[in-house]
Design an enzyme around this catalytic site. Structure first.
Site, PDB file in Angstrom:
ATOM      1  N   HIS A  41       0.809  -1.219   0.000  1.00  0.00           N
ATOM      2  CA  HIS A  41       0.000   0.000   0.000  1.00  0.00           C
ATOM      3  C   HIS A  41       0.842   1.270   0.000  1.00  0.00           C
ATOM      4  O   HIS A  41       1.915   1.337   0.578  1.00  0.00           O
ATOM      5  CB  HIS A  41      -0.920   0.004   1.228  1.00  0.00           C
ATOM      6  CG  HIS A  41      -0.157  -0.055   2.526  1.00  0.00           C
ATOM      7  ND1 HIS A  41       0.274   1.064   3.188  1.00  0.00           N
ATOM      8  CD2 HIS A  41       0.268  -1.111   3.266  1.00  0.00           C
ATOM      9  CE1 HIS A  41       0.913   0.714   4.291  1.00  0.00           C
ATOM     10  NE2 HIS A  41       0.921  -0.602   4.356  1.00  0.00           N
ATOM     11  N   ASP A  42       0.334   2.279  -0.696  1.00  0.00           N
ATOM     12  CA  ASP A  42       0.881   3.638  -0.679  1.00  0.00           C
ATOM     13  C   ASP A  42       2.280   3.738  -1.273  1.00  0.00           C
ATOM     14  O   ASP A  42       2.994   4.704  -1.015  1.00  0.00           O
ATOM     15  CB  ASP A  42       0.872   4.212   0.747  1.00  0.00           C
ATOM     16  CG  ASP A  42      -0.511   4.220   1.370  1.00  0.00           C
ATOM     17  OD1 ASP A  42      -1.381   4.954   0.875  1.00  0.00           O
ATOM     18  OD2 ASP A  42      -0.734   3.467   2.340  1.00  0.00           O
ATOM     19  N   GLY A  58       5.159  -0.966   2.696  1.00  0.00           N
ATOM     20  CA  GLY A  58       4.332   0.208   2.438  1.00  0.00           C
ATOM     21  C   GLY A  58       5.116   1.508   2.375  1.00  0.00           C
ATOM     22  O   GLY A  58       6.213   1.633   2.920  1.00  0.00           O
TER      23      GLY A  58
END
Length: 263
Positions: A118-119, A136
């Protein structure tokens, strides 16, 4: 062209020239651009925005929920740019509220079994070799190359044109234009071959090498090295890019050249 054995949610936006092969699943709130090929047994989950002329191979899962305990179901996205190839069994998680999206740029190659958490923000023309694992909030600059089975710590930054040897553990930021290798990860010279392939002149590569000699090979701490670089080297795009990267490094940059045996 959509094969009859593929499932495409009625609200998904799939371009007419995109191909969805059998046994693939396209969820709600997905957009797929012109000329993109989705191979068999691919899962494209909510929030995916896939560009034009991409190729996504079997077993891949795009835009699954983040593997992050702070994620509570918020609506976030995954962007994949044009002309990007994602090989077999890759997983790409969508963003959290921290950023709101995960992004892979244009003309990238993500080889089999890589994981992008994520991200993460990945630039253009980036290559991730088989088995690379990105935690992440990682940022990777354009034209970076990560060797197979490399593992990158969360919040790490990797600069443009950097080359990371296979099997590396990346715990600190890797500045632009360099090669990184050994254990623990450290400076292994300038990525001169990659720079030559991308049109950098011999004079420019020499300038970059001289800058990194001050930073990594002159027994100076980072603050002292930056002062010398700013004083002794004329301003240039590459010099300023290196200085800016190091000054803004959230985790600190990797160590300098070392001849000690690997741990």
């Amino acid at each position: 062209m959509n094969q009859p054995l593929a499932y495409i949610h009625p609200n998904a936006k799939v371009a007419e020239t995109a191909i969805i092969e059998p046994f693939s699943t396209i969820y709600d709130n997905v957009e797929i651009g012109e000329g993109t090929w989705i191979g068999p047994n691919v899962t494209i989950m909510e929030g995916a925005r896939i560009g034009e002329n991409c190729k996504i191979y079997p077993g891949t899962v795009i835009s699954a929920e983040p593997q992050d305990l702070k994620y509570v179901g918020e609506k976030t996205l995954t962007y994949i740019g044009d002309n990007t190839t994602i090989r077999e069994c890759v997983t790409v998680n969508r963003g959290t509220n921290a950023l709101g999206y995960t992004k892979i740029g244009n003309n990238c190659l993500v080889m089999a079994t890589a994981h992008i958490a994520h991200d993460c923000i990945i630039g253009d023309h980036v290559i991730l070799v088989n088995g690379v694992g990105l935690a992440g909030h990682i940022e990777i600059g354009d034209h970076a190359f990560l060797g197979g089975m490399s593992a990158v710590h969360q919040f790490t930054h990797i600069g443009e044109h950097a080359f990371i040897a296979g099997g590396s553990h990346v715990r600190k930021d890797v500045p632009p234009f360099v090669k990184a290798a050994r254990n623990p990860l450290s400076y292994a010279g300038v990525n001169s071959i990659g720079l030559q392939r991308r049109g950098f002149t011999t004079e420019k590569i020499t300038e970059i090498q001289n800058i990194y000699r001050v930073l990594f090979q002159k027994s100076k701490n980072v603050t002292q090295a930056l002062e010398v670089i700013e004083k002794d080297f004329e301003a240039s795009t590459e010099r300023d890019q290196i200085l800016d990267f190091i000054k803004k490094s959230p985790r600190g940059v990797m160590s300098g050249y070392t001849t000690r045996a690997e741990l």
